[in-house]
Design a protein around this motif. Sequence first.
Motif, PDB file in Angstrom:
ATOM      1  N   GLN A 148       0.825  -1.212   0.000  1.00 14.05           N
ATOM      2  CA  GLN A 148       0.000   0.000   0.000  1.00 14.05           C
ATOM      3  C   GLN A 148       0.860   1.262   0.000  1.00 14.05           C
ATOM      4  O   GLN A 148       0.572   2.236  -0.699  1.00 14.05           O
ATOM      5  N   GLU A 149       1.938   1.240   0.777  1.00 18.65           N
ATOM      6  CA  GLU A 149       2.848   2.384   0.802  1.00 18.65           C
ATOM      7  C   GLU A 149       3.492   2.601  -0.563  1.00 18.65           C
ATOM      8  O   GLU A 149       3.625   3.741  -1.031  1.00 18.65           O
ATOM      9  N   LEU A 152       0.911   4.090  -3.070  1.00 19.23           N
ATOM     10  CA  LEU A 152       0.653   5.490  -2.757  1.00 19.23           C
ATOM     11  C   LEU A 152       1.856   6.352  -3.109  1.00 19.23           C
ATOM     12  O   LEU A 152       1.715   7.431  -3.700  1.00 19.23           O
ATOM     13  N   TYR A 156       1.694   9.418  -5.757  1.00 13.54           N
ATOM     14  CA  TYR A 156       1.910  10.782  -5.261  1.00 13.54           C
ATOM     15  C   TYR A 156       3.148  11.417  -5.893  1.00 13.54           C
ATOM     16  O   TYR A 156       3.128  12.566  -6.337  1.00 13.54           O
ATOM     17  N   ALA A 165      -3.999  10.810  -5.174  1.00 12.37           N
ATOM     18  CA  ALA A 165      -3.213   9.611  -4.882  1.00 12.37           C
ATOM     19  C   ALA A 165      -3.960   8.710  -3.903  1.00 12.37           C
ATOM     20  O   ALA A 165      -3.917   7.482  -4.015  1.00 12.37           O
ATOM     21  N   ALA A 166      -4.657   9.326  -2.955  1.00  9.61           N
ATOM     22  CA  ALA A 166      -5.452   8.538  -2.003  1.00  9.61           C
ATOM     23  C   ALA A 166      -6.567   7.790  -2.717  1.00  9.61           C
ATOM     24  O   ALA A 166      -6.810   6.606  -2.450  1.00  9.61           O
ATOM     25  N   THR A 169      -5.324   4.772  -4.608  1.00  6.87           N
ATOM     26  CA  THR A 169      -4.977   3.621  -3.779  1.00  6.87           C
ATOM     27  C   THR A 169      -6.108   3.209  -2.837  1.00  6.87           C
ATOM     28  O   THR A 169      -5.915   2.363  -1.963  1.00  6.87           O
ATOM     29  N   ALA A 176      -3.668   8.487   3.851  1.00  7.27           N
ATOM     30  CA  ALA A 176      -2.594   8.658   2.872  1.00  7.27           C
ATOM     31  C   ALA A 176      -1.502   9.572   3.423  1.00  7.27           C
ATOM     32  O   ALA A 176      -0.302   9.303   3.258  1.00  7.27           O
ATOM     33  N   TYR A 179       0.528   7.607   5.835  1.00  6.82           N
ATOM     34  CA  TYR A 179       1.402   6.664   5.133  1.00  6.82           C
ATOM     35  C   TYR A 179       2.626   7.370   4.560  1.00  6.82           C
ATOM     36  O   TYR A 179       3.753   6.853   4.639  1.00  6.82           O
TER      37      TYR A 179
END
Length: 217
Positions: A148-149, A152, A156, A165-166, A169, A176, A179
């Motif tokens: 997930q990181e 994102l 981003y 970006a949020a 993902t 976000a 993260y």
Amino acid sequence: MAAVITIAAVDDDRMLISGLTAWVDSAPDLRLVATVESVDQLMQRDMGTIDVVVLDLMLADNSDPATNVRRIIRAGPKVLVATVMADPAHMLATHAAGAAGYLTKNHDLAELAAMIRDIHRGQQMFPSELAFAIAHDSRPNKPRLSDQELRLLVAYASGMTLDSAARRTSIRPATAKHYLERVKEKYRSVGRPTYTKLDLANRVREDGLVAGDPPPP
């Protein structure tokens, strides 16, 4: 009517080429304009007429996969790498070279066609196999980032806003933001100062997660 996507295939697998040819013939938005066995042969074609190249990872001429990707991209088309097995080292190298997608050959032709369409639309393909390879990259000074990181971070750092970006993902903007702060801290913990969006874009480029120059801050 949707625009026709022109495709070239660089592969010495005659069975795959025959299957792809038959599939494309039945798809009104796809057109196979070249089938060759090496990138050298492909470069003899009019590259300006090709939108997406389906490139076999390991060709019979033993050419370097990452070099093949870079040569094709410099000529204009986008590249989808196809391979029998998902090799982490080659996956990382071809992604760093600018490949827009990576697909193993155990997927069916419908999935291949869908990825070609996505790549042509400019979508960044980030398959789970690639996320796993990056997360387990053993090169020095690489932070261990979750799937997930990674998703994102790449979204981003490519120039999207935090909210965009949020959404990409499928997480909330507040999550976000948390993260991204965690990603920055992970980079700092391995001795790579990271505080701003431009820093994140530079880390992404340095680690081969995307190709090209960083976006403006």
